[in-house]
Enzyme design. Structure first.
Site, PDB file in Angstrom:
ATOM      1  N   GLU A  92       0.836  -1.193   0.000  1.00  0.00           N
ATOM      2  CA  GLU A  92       0.000   0.000   0.000  1.00  0.00           C
ATOM      3  C   GLU A  92       0.881   1.257   0.000  1.00  0.00           C
ATOM      4  O   GLU A  92       1.967   1.260   0.586  1.00  0.00           O
ATOM      5  CB  GLU A  92      -0.910  -0.003   1.232  1.00  0.00           C
ATOM      6  CG  GLU A  92      -1.939  -1.119   1.155  1.00  0.00           C
ATOM      7  CD  GLU A  92      -2.918  -1.157   2.328  1.00  0.00           C
ATOM      8  OE1 GLU A  92      -4.048  -1.587   2.113  1.00  0.00           O
ATOM      9  OE2 GLU A  92      -2.547  -0.773   3.454  1.00  0.00           O
ATOM     10  N   CYS A 332      -0.471   6.444   9.737  1.00  0.00           N
ATOM     11  CA  CYS A 332       0.765   5.784  10.189  1.00  0.00           C
ATOM     12  C   CYS A 332       0.428   4.509  10.948  1.00  0.00           C
ATOM     13  O   CYS A 332      -0.394   4.529  11.853  1.00  0.00           O
ATOM     14  CB  CYS A 332       1.508   6.661  11.178  1.00  0.00           C
ATOM     15  SG  CYS A 332       2.310   8.056  10.469  1.00  0.00           S
TER      16      CYS A 332
HETATM   17  N1  SAH Z   1       9.745   1.355   9.659  1.00  0.00           N
HETATM   18  C1  SAH Z   1       9.893   2.747   9.688  1.00  0.00           C
HETATM   19  C2  SAH Z   1       8.972   3.473   8.738  1.00  0.00           C
HETATM   20  C3  SAH Z   1       7.572   2.930   8.612  1.00  0.00           C
HETATM   21  S1  SAH Z   1       6.544   3.145  10.042  1.00  0.00           S
HETATM   22  C4  SAH Z   1       9.740   3.274  11.106  1.00  0.00           C
HETATM   23  O1  SAH Z   1       9.347   2.511  11.964  1.00  0.00           O
HETATM   24  O2  SAH Z   1      10.085   4.434  11.320  1.00  0.00           O
HETATM   25  C5  SAH Z   1       6.161   4.891   9.939  1.00  0.00           C
HETATM   26  C6  SAH Z   1       5.840   5.534  11.260  1.00  0.00           C
HETATM   27  O3  SAH Z   1       4.567   5.089  11.746  1.00  0.00           O
HETATM   28  C7  SAH Z   1       6.834   5.222  12.374  1.00  0.00           C
HETATM   29  O4  SAH Z   1       7.165   6.373  13.089  1.00  0.00           O
HETATM   30  C8  SAH Z   1       6.048   4.275  13.223  1.00  0.00           C
HETATM   31  O5  SAH Z   1       6.533   4.205  14.533  1.00  0.00           O
HETATM   32  C9  SAH Z   1       4.670   4.880  13.132  1.00  0.00           C
HETATM   33  N2  SAH Z   1       3.612   3.984  13.580  1.00  0.00           N
HETATM   34  C10 SAH Z   1       3.566   2.645  13.513  1.00  0.00           C
HETATM   35  N3  SAH Z   1       2.403   2.182  14.021  1.00  0.00           N
HETATM   36  C11 SAH Z   1       1.692   3.261  14.396  1.00  0.00           C
HETATM   37  C12 SAH Z   1       0.387   3.440  14.966  1.00  0.00           C
HETATM   38  N4  SAH Z   1      -0.407   2.403  15.206  1.00  0.00           N
HETATM   39  N5  SAH Z   1      -0.028   4.699  15.198  1.00  0.00           N
HETATM   40  C13 SAH Z   1       0.761   5.761  14.923  1.00  0.00           C
HETATM   41  N6  SAH Z   1       1.975   5.658  14.377  1.00  0.00           N
HETATM   42  C14 SAH Z   1       2.452   4.421  14.123  1.00  0.00           C
END
Ligand code: SAH
Ligand code: SF4
Length: 349
Positions: A92, A332
């Site tokens: 996605e 996110c």
């Molecule tokens: N793997 C990388 C990039 C993809 S995740 C990383 O972890 O940075 C992108 C962002 O979404 C990251 O900051 C991650 O911590 C955040 N994220 C993951 N799950 C989330 C959720 N349920 N709610 C809000 N942010 C979330």
């Protein structure tokens, strides 16, 4: 060398062309047709002589393309694309509109090995890395469907630095002035904090903006949320970020997801401020996005505001990020959420 011509930098294309004893400037034609005109048919690259095009095809060279399987649009203007990959896997990609500027949130892997507890993607079983071609094609396909985009964030499904070579190659391809020519200032790479690849990135010639997902300022709590923290303690991560900043001069974005009753007290804001005191940063506080099966709840707004106020008092540039695209599971951490009921689930580490 890669048989998918979309997956090669311009200099790699030159090596391929030279191996056929053809004129090296054909590499520039190929590159421009693939990355500016988005040609997916070798036969349509007319400046290259027909017999050579045929020879390339006969030796197995081709140009890959993703297919758009589905699009969903939220009332806030966010669109989520479901792409089919050539081997039948899916990813996605999210297109966000903010004051007229368009940002794409790109995926780098099918699933993710890191298994963060709050993230839908982390609960899907890891399938494979994306190729550079599959990373850049997310942009090309969406630009063809909905017009030009200004910013890219490597923040979709997957951990970009766990797919280092293909991610770097995608940056080189995107930054090439004879291709899509994205400025590095318009590209942000988000990582859960893999220190060795951050150092390698710091030592390269091109540097995207870096965003680091911290979510907790002490190892114990962070390890509960992010299993990677058991291998990559915060002290080492902070030293590595100082190094990245020294090499690049760039401010680093810190992402902190606000989880009800877990990491959202004023005391923990104080600890975060202390942890970040040696770095030039800006902190993004993200209200947790939940999805069916998510074990946590978002912090109430008042607690997020208090947390932000505490960081600001400590002199840290802080912003609260509001939810985008939630009605379509495009925010996110929600990518892949719709497959959780049917896909194989990763056992917690
Ligand atoms: N793997 C990388 C990039 C993809 S995740 C990383 O972890 O940075 C992108 C962002 O979404 C990251 O900051 C991650 O911590 C955040 N994220 C993951 N799950 C989330 C959720 N349920 N709610 C809000 N942010 C979330
Ligand atoms: Fe992977 Fe990032 Fe999700 Fe963690 S938050 S599981 S690193 S995609």
């Amino acid at each position: 060398m890669e048989k998918d011509l979309k997956n090669n930098t311009r200099s790699e294309l030159s090596v391929i062309i030279t191996s056929f004893k053809q004129k090296t400037y054909f590499a520039d034609y190929l590159f421009a047709f693939i990355h500016q005109k988005h040609t997916a048919d070798l036969n349509k690259i007319s400046p290259i002589p027909k017999p050579f095009r045929a020879q390339l095809a006969e030796t197995g060279y081709y140009i890959s393309a993703l297919s758009i399987l589905k699009t969903q649009t939220d009332s806030d203007g966010t669109t989520k694309y479901l792409f089919g990959l050539p081997d039948g896997q899916c990813i996605e990609t999210v297109r966000l509109v903010d004051e007229g500027r368009i940002t794409l949130c790109l995926s780098t892997q099918v699933g993710c090995r890191m298994g963060c507890r709050f993230c839908a993607t982390g609960r899907l079983q890891f399938q494979r890395n994306l190729t550079a071609a599959e990373i850049v094609d997310q942009i090309y396909q969406i630009e063809q469907a909905q017009g030009p985009v200004q910013n890219l964030v490597y923040m979709g499904m997957g951990e970009p630095l766990d797919n280092f070579n293909q991610v770097i190659r995608s940056l080189e391809i995107l930054h090439d002035e004879q291709g899509r020519y994205f400025g590095m200032r318009h590209i942000t790479l988000s990582t859960c904090g893999l220190t060795e690849p951050i150092r390698k990135l710091a030592n390269l010639k091109i540097h995207p903006r870096l965003a680091v997902s911290i979510h907790a300022a002490d190892d114990l709590l962070r390890s509960q949320l992010m299993p990677i923290c058991r291998k990559e303690p915060l002290e080492r991560l902070m030293q590595t970020l100082v190094y990245y900043q020294q090499r690049t001069g760039r401010r680093i974005t810190i992402e902190y997801c606000m989880i009800d009753g877990l990491n959202d007290t004023p005391e923990l804001a104080g600890r975060l401020a202390l942890l970040l005191s040696g770095l030039k940063t800006n902190v993004n506080l993200i209200e947790l996005n939940d999805y069916s099966g998510c074990p946590y709840r978002p912090s109430p707004g008042s607690r997020i505001k208090n947390f932000a106020a505490r960081l600001k008092e400590a002199g840290i540039d802080t912003a609260i990020r509001f939810k985008r695209g939630r009605s379509i599971n495009a925010a996110c951490g929600q990518l892949g959420a719709e497959w959780l009921s049917t896909a194989k689930i990763q056992e917690p580490a």
